[in-house]
Design a protein around this motif. Structure first.
Motif, short mmCIF file in Angstrom:
data_model
loop_
_atom_site.label_atom_id
_atom_site.label_comp_id
_atom_site.label_asym_id
_atom_site.label_seq_id
_atom_site.Cartn_x
_atom_site.Cartn_y
_atom_site.Cartn_z
N ILE A 2 67.74 69.25 56.99
CA ILE A 2 66.86 68.21 56.45
C ILE A 2 65.45 68.76 56.37
O ILE A 2 64.94 69.33 57.33
CB ILE A 2 66.87 66.94 57.33
CG1 ILE A 2 68.29 66.38 57.45
CG2 ILE A 2 65.94 65.89 56.76
CD1 ILE A 2 68.37 65.15 58.33
N LEU A 11 68.05 67.03 51.50
CA LEU A 11 69.21 67.33 52.34
C LEU A 11 69.97 68.51 51.77
O LEU A 11 70.12 68.64 50.56
CB LEU A 11 70.14 66.11 52.41
CG LEU A 11 69.54 64.80 52.95
CD1 LEU A 11 70.55 63.68 52.79
CD2 LEU A 11 69.16 64.98 54.40
N LEU A 18 78.11 65.44 54.89
CA LEU A 18 77.30 64.23 54.76
C LEU A 18 78.21 63.04 54.46
O LEU A 18 78.57 62.78 53.31
CB LEU A 18 76.26 64.41 53.65
CG LEU A 18 75.17 63.34 53.55
CD1 LEU A 18 74.34 63.30 54.83
CD2 LEU A 18 74.28 63.61 52.35
#
Length: 347
Positions: A2, A11, A18
């Protein structure tokens, strides 16, 4: 991974990393994440292109300077070569591959950079053009052992940092429908992350030259030498002092060597005969370790590093153990698609 840029969260994660739940949590806590990463950021001013017409001699980055110094001690040593091989199945257009290699060298200045000494300090010079000849070899009649031996020989190519080129690309034909592409490149212009960039852009250039219709890869807004100038400008004055004030006391009493018991005496000169040891953990154990990491609020890397440190303590009896771990060194988004030596080792 991040990162925060201009109050926006960026990201970068592998496939499946994710999840929808994690995504929602990030969205929910966006402001806290921006505030946290923003206060911890020490990236300095933006990296901008340097006017090369005023001074073609540019400084080395600190990482490059280390390797240049080691090469001065042992000129042409292959210890810092990075060999990387990929298998290609099917027809290979070697003319298009040569054109792709030429285009790649024009796209990435680091691939046509050489290093030399001046009266004061070493400098890097970016050559206007640099032709790296694709090396072709027919090994169709060779068995696997001979192919591996040839790869090992080529991996020990000796590079001249002052004149270049500092890379070689070999197309080894191993059967009528199979090739092995072997890249041998000096670490001073490359790191492991760069290998992905190299073959990604080489593939795009290959498609462009073989089909003559594919779009060209992106134009780079900055180059590695711009980063080196930025780094040298950044790490001065109060900022440099702040880093030194932290690290010097931290490492003041660090042991010079880890006193591990060995089966033979250490040689006076290192032989570089290290090896990889791969260990596969049973699925139940790996699952338990991931659970433990989550419950402890740490990553799997942190957990396994702690276990490794405990193991070293058991074998040495030392309480003060320094372990070096590599980081990418690419905190700026514009560095992600560059070929260069950004890697750094943290104690």
């Amino acid at each position: 991974r991040i990162s925060v840029q201009e109050s926006k969260i960026r990201l970068k994660a592998g496939p499946g990393a994710l999840t929808d739940e994690l995504r929602q949590q990030i969205i929910q806590h966006k402001q806290e994440i921006v505030a946290l990463l923003g206060t911890q950021s020490d990236h300095g001013p933006p990296i901008v292109p340097v006017d090369r017409s005023k001074n073609p001699d540019l400084p080395l980055s600190y990482a490059q300077q280390r390797l240049w110094f080691l090469d001065e001690l042992e000129p042409g040593t292959p210890v810092y070569n990075m060999p990387f091989a990929v298998k290609v199945h099917g027809k290979l257009d070697t003319e298009a591959l040569q054109a792709a290699l030429d285009s790649l060298c024009q796209q990435h200045e680091s691939l046509r950079t050489v290093f030399s000494a001046t009266d004061n300090e070493p400098v890097q010079r970016v050559l206007e053009t640099l032709h790296v000849q694709l090396q072709k070899q027919d090994l169709v009649d060779a068995n696997e052992e001979i192919v591996v031996q040839r790869v090992r020989e080529l991996a020990k190519t000796r590079f001249d940092l002052a004149n270049g080129p500092l890379l070689a690309l070999h197309a080894l034909k191993t059967s009528d429908a199979d090739y092995m592409l072997l890249l041998v490149i000096h670490h001073i212009i490359c790191d492991l992350w760069s290998m992905d960039v190299f073959f990604k852009d080489l593939g795009r250039w290959y498609e462009h030259h073989s089909a003559d219709v594919a779009p060209e890869p992106e134009t780079l807004t900055i180059q590695y030498a711009d980063y080196a100038v930025w780094q040298r400008t950044l790490l001065t004055g109060e900022r440099l002092k702040r880093h030194l004030d932290y690290w010097l006391p931290q490492l003041e009493d660090a042991p010079p060597v880890l006193e591990l018991a060995t089966d033979h005496p250490r040689p006076p000169e290192p032989g570089y005969n290290g090896r990889w040891l791969a260990v596969s953990l049973p699925h139940p154990l790996a699952k338990d370790l991931r659970t433990l990491a989550q419950q402890s609020g740490c990553t799997m890397f942190m957990l396994t590093l702690a276990a490794f440190t405990a193991l070293l303590h058991k074998y040495t009896g030392d309480d003060d153990i320094v372990i070096g771990t590599p980081i990418s060194g690419r905190q700026h988004t514009e560095l992600e698609n560059l070929i260069g030596f950004f890697l750094n080792t943290l104690a």
